[in-house]
Write a protein that holds these residues in place. Sequence first.
Motif, mmCIF file in Angstrom:
data_model
loop_
_atom_site.group_PDB
_atom_site.id
_atom_site.type_symbol
_atom_site.label_atom_id
_atom_site.label_comp_id
_atom_site.label_asym_id
_atom_site.label_seq_id
_atom_site.Cartn_x
_atom_site.Cartn_y
_atom_site.Cartn_z
ATOM 1 N N PRO A 92 58.990 37.283 22.076
ATOM 2 C CA PRO A 92 58.056 38.018 22.947
ATOM 3 C C PRO A 92 56.818 37.216 23.318
ATOM 4 O O PRO A 92 56.391 37.228 24.482
ATOM 5 C CB PRO A 92 57.699 39.252 22.096
ATOM 6 N N LYS A 93 56.218 36.505 22.352
ATOM 7 C CA LYS A 93 55.039 35.700 22.649
ATOM 8 C C LYS A 93 55.392 34.564 23.597
ATOM 9 O O LYS A 93 54.635 34.236 24.518
ATOM 10 C CB LYS A 93 54.452 35.144 21.339
ATOM 11 N N MET A 94 56.559 33.972 23.411
ATOM 12 C CA MET A 94 57.006 32.884 24.275
ATOM 13 C C MET A 94 57.250 33.399 25.694
ATOM 14 O O MET A 94 56.873 32.745 26.679
ATOM 15 C CB MET A 94 58.280 32.272 23.699
ATOM 16 N N ALA A 95 57.874 34.566 25.827
ATOM 17 C CA ALA A 95 58.107 35.156 27.144
ATOM 18 C C ALA A 95 56.793 35.485 27.832
ATOM 19 O O ALA A 95 56.636 35.285 29.043
ATOM 20 C CB ALA A 95 58.972 36.412 27.014
ATOM 21 N N SER A 96 55.820 35.990 27.065
ATOM 22 C CA SER A 96 54.500 36.288 27.621
ATOM 23 C C SER A 96 53.826 35.022 28.127
ATOM 24 O O SER A 96 53.194 35.014 29.191
ATOM 25 C CB SER A 96 53.633 36.958 26.556
ATOM 26 N N LEU A 97 53.961 33.929 27.385
ATOM 27 C CA LEU A 97 53.408 32.643 27.795
ATOM 28 C C LEU A 97 54.016 32.191 29.122
ATOM 29 O O LEU A 97 53.309 31.754 30.039
ATOM 30 C CB LEU A 97 53.675 31.608 26.698
ATOM 31 N N PHE A 98 55.331 32.312 29.245
ATOM 32 C CA PHE A 98 56.012 31.883 30.463
ATOM 33 C C PHE A 98 55.671 32.785 31.649
ATOM 34 O O PHE A 98 55.531 32.307 32.772
ATOM 35 C CB PHE A 98 57.525 31.878 30.239
#
Length: 324
Positions: A92-98
């Motif tokens: 989730p944090k990685m998707a938010s970053l992208f």
Amino acid sequence: MQHLQLSSPVMAILNGTVIHPTYFLLVGIPGLGLNIHFWLALPLCFMYALATLGNLVIVLIIRIEKRLHQPMYLFLAMLSTTDLVLSSVTMPKMASLFLTGIQEIEFNVCLAQMFLIHALSAMESAVLLAMAFDRFVAICYPLRHASVLTGPTVAKIGLASLTRGFVFFFPLPFILKRLSYCQTHTVTHSFCLHQDIMKLSCTDTTVNVVYGLFIILSVMGVDSLFIGFSYVLILRAVLELSSWGAALKAFNTCISHLCAVLVFYVPLIGLSVVHRLGGPTSLLHVIMANTYLLLPPVVNPIVYGAKTKEIRSRILHIFSQGGR
């Protein structure tokens, strides 16, 4: 990668010597622009949904089906639970970053994510070792399998896996907090790893290097050696069977576990090697770290769902009932 413009990280000086940033800056895939990162978020979200659904289905099926309350399936439920939490810590944090391009992650949040990633990885390694032991006893000593791997024994192994992952990696946030970070604050991955944060320090990191190497060798290193030794004994026992048909049938029960071991350990070993070699973090580091963390939670439920007859038939039954 673009990010929201904030003021420079506010430094917190502890005891007049230790300098901590207010936040670190995460990086997506080096060399890719904001637009490409945005589109990469879509398959990442799909992977997270697949990992969540797949692992939840396996855990629920094993929980509901009493006939699946056997060591092999109980260990599989532990593996799926670990993968479920690990994917929720990272994706989730990685998707938010992208999606948003916001790179900031608060200092203590980064340390908490780092601890969970490493502790959960150690738990997964321990469960894979327990599954190898289960296959070893089932193939080499089939008549003793039920008496060796009883319900209480399986529960104790699960508790030991959880405890070991917590105890060995609990010091990591504290030995990182004793360092000063007075140079760059850019973490060159999409999540926080001990080796990556350690490289940002401008003070002596000998303790971190030694302890990090110690836990990698004593946890993942020892586990991988015992798994390899188990499969040497399994292979020897399989080759001693009277017919090739019986040998293939016995070894076929290990295929799913072997796939899980390879998906977990090959990127982990490669990532550890390239980090120990030193030098700046490259695209190879990032790709191997993403493979190591993102692939197992997605692949494991697919492999076990396809190769395990009892789980596959139950999933097909659920979908056939839903289609009526």
